[in-house]
Design an enzyme around this catalytic site. Sequence first.
Site, PDB file in Angstrom:
ATOM      1  CG  ASP A  60      -0.391  -0.351   2.495  1.00  0.00           C
ATOM      2  OD1 ASP A  60       0.838  -0.572   2.543  1.00  0.00           O
ATOM      3  OD2 ASP A  60      -1.130  -0.427   3.483  1.00  0.00           O
ATOM      4  CD  GLU A  83       8.000  -8.146   0.346  1.00  0.00           C
ATOM      5  OE1 GLU A  83       6.929  -7.520   0.399  1.00  0.00           O
ATOM      6  OE2 GLU A  83       8.126  -9.327   0.749  1.00  0.00           O
ATOM      7  CG  HIS A 148      -1.226  -0.729   8.011  1.00  0.00           C
ATOM      8  ND1 HIS A 148      -1.748   0.530   7.841  1.00  0.00           N
ATOM      9  CD2 HIS A 148      -0.753  -1.099   6.793  1.00  0.00           C
ATOM     10  CE1 HIS A 148      -1.608   0.914   6.583  1.00  0.00           C
ATOM     11  NE2 HIS A 148      -1.011  -0.061   5.922  1.00  0.00           N
ATOM     12  CG  HIS A 149       2.716  -2.437   6.920  1.00  0.00           C
ATOM     13  ND1 HIS A 149       2.128  -3.663   7.109  1.00  0.00           N
ATOM     14  CD2 HIS A 149       2.451  -2.093   5.635  1.00  0.00           C
ATOM     15  CE1 HIS A 149       1.514  -4.038   5.991  1.00  0.00           C
ATOM     16  NE2 HIS A 149       1.699  -3.110   5.093  1.00  0.00           N
ATOM     17  N   GLY A 446      27.156 -16.059   1.039  1.00  0.00           N
ATOM     18  CA  GLY A 446      26.735 -17.456   1.059  1.00  0.00           C
ATOM     19  C   GLY A 446      25.332 -17.705   1.569  1.00  0.00           C
ATOM     20  CG  ASP A 476      18.244 -31.822  -3.160  1.00  0.00           C
ATOM     21  OD1 ASP A 476      17.731 -32.859  -2.714  1.00  0.00           O
ATOM     22  OD2 ASP A 476      19.395 -31.465  -2.861  1.00  0.00           O
ATOM     23  CG  ASN A 503      23.698 -32.353  -3.360  1.00  0.00           C
ATOM     24  OD1 ASN A 503      24.547 -33.012  -3.925  1.00  0.00           O
ATOM     25  ND2 ASN A 503      23.596 -31.035  -3.490  1.00  0.00           N
ATOM     26  N   GLY A 505      18.922 -33.804  -0.078  1.00  0.00           N
ATOM     27  CA  GLY A 505      18.844 -33.026   1.149  1.00  0.00           C
ATOM     28  C   GLY A 505      19.957 -32.009   1.259  1.00  0.00           C
ATOM     29  CD  GLU A 509      23.496 -26.877   5.143  1.00  0.00           C
ATOM     30  OE1 GLU A 509      23.398 -27.685   4.194  1.00  0.00           O
ATOM     31  OE2 GLU A 509      23.602 -25.646   4.982  1.00  0.00           O
TER      32      GLU A 509
END
Length: 535
Positions: A60, A83, A148-149, A446, A476, A503, A505, A509
């Site tokens: 808005d 965004e 608002h916001h 990264g 993925d 991979n 997953g 990690e």
Amino acid sequence: MQAAASGLQAEIDRLRHELRSIVAERDTSSRDEEEITISDYLLARLEQLGVTSIFGVPGDFNMPFLDYVEDHPVIQWIGNCNELNAAYAADGYARVKEHSIGVVVTTFGVGELSAINGIAGAFSEMVPVLHVVGVPSTVQLKTRPLLHHTLGDGRFDAYTKAAEQVTTSQAMLMDKNHAAAEIDRILTDCITRARPVYLTLPSNMVSEKISARRLKVPLLRAPPVNQPDVEAFVLDEIVKLVAEADEDVIILVDACVIRHDVQEEVKELLISTRFPVYAAPMGKTAVSEEYDRYGGIYIGSISDPAIKERVETARLILSIGALKSDFNTGMFTYSIPTSRTVELHSDHTLVRYAQFPRIGMKHLLPKLSARLRQYQQGAGELVLRPKLEVPKEHGDAITHAYFWPRVGKFFKRRDVIVAETGTSSFGILDVPLPDQSVFVSQILYGSIGWTVGSTLGAAIAARDKKLGRVILFIGDGSLQLSVQELSTIIHHELKPIIFLINNQGYNIERNLHGMDRRVASRVVASNPDTQQKVQ
């Protein structure tokens, strides 16, 4: 004293440019046709900078400005799914469209905070992005009602304070009489510092009329000139070191060669000297990888052994635009003694142990090329990089050792290659890319998932510049963070080639944290009929 004198000269240059703008603004010879809205002034400046697309999400408080964007004859509106992806797209656009900037438009609070991670990445990696935020009216910003916001506590400046941490300049347009100068100020900072900037546009200021006469004076693009006597001394010192090195000199290029627009100056230096040249990971494609004196990627202890030995045993290293982050230096394993190094940066120069503030490489490099031309005949030997050979594989599994050399055969000149954080960005480093290709990766910041939005921006910029194919490599796990932006890519009839690496997953990690740890696992559909828990 040197820094103070150089800083004073930079301020003198800025004030001279501002004086030209003020003189143009007060020119009364064509007063009848010099009124323009603040929105149109901003868009005119962006058009001068080569911007043809603006990314963002409507809200808005920004929709009054978006009407002007939609009606602009040159600049198109690219509506994104969220965004964060819009900020990623602006980043990718700016990386590929040299001499221009990326632009993202969000709404107050909820929109700008969603974008801030993308802006932070652009700040970290020195990418020029303008973040325009549509905010409440100037009256509401002063009286601070329970809108608002907001955070509900009257702190209307909280979001601006957050933006200050990840942008190099900010402007809050509260007075139309200063609007043009403020827009010019932050855009100049954006293009000369190669960092994001932040602009709030109150809803009641969007259509306010101001003078357009400043538009006659182009924005100042060049960095401040170097102090002549200090620059001359630095040149003498570098030439002396080259002579003492018996011409056993190598050049190492890095990210800031690209970010601070000195690729042509570096190319001139290479032609003038014929010194062997290597690149850090973030400097990949800063020089043509088909150039006959290009030796490959230097990444500290994990470099190809021949490259490692050639770089680390050189008697002098001319390091240009270095950004010595952990991943960019092989986890800080560079073995380049300060006593054998000259570093050229955008705003200072290091000659061994001495630092010379505000002696920037943009103005220094052409003079250095001229001084070093005499050493071309004795340029040192180049260690030839390994040929791109595809290994033979046994079995059905596609390994990284096979995959990356194989796709290397697929690339063409002028391709734009986007590599996601992790296996993609590291797997492709040693693959030589064709001439005039562009490598896009976020090695320092990264943020996983960054490449999908970035590919959208890169593809639009590539279309503007008539480059070749846009090719994305992503795992993925990363894809799931921003996969919805594929719908925007399809909507705008862009056709990137996407290599989705399964991979099973979050592979990085799992390797970092443990293959059997639950926090590094997730549930994935391995095929339409079964679900498999991947550790």
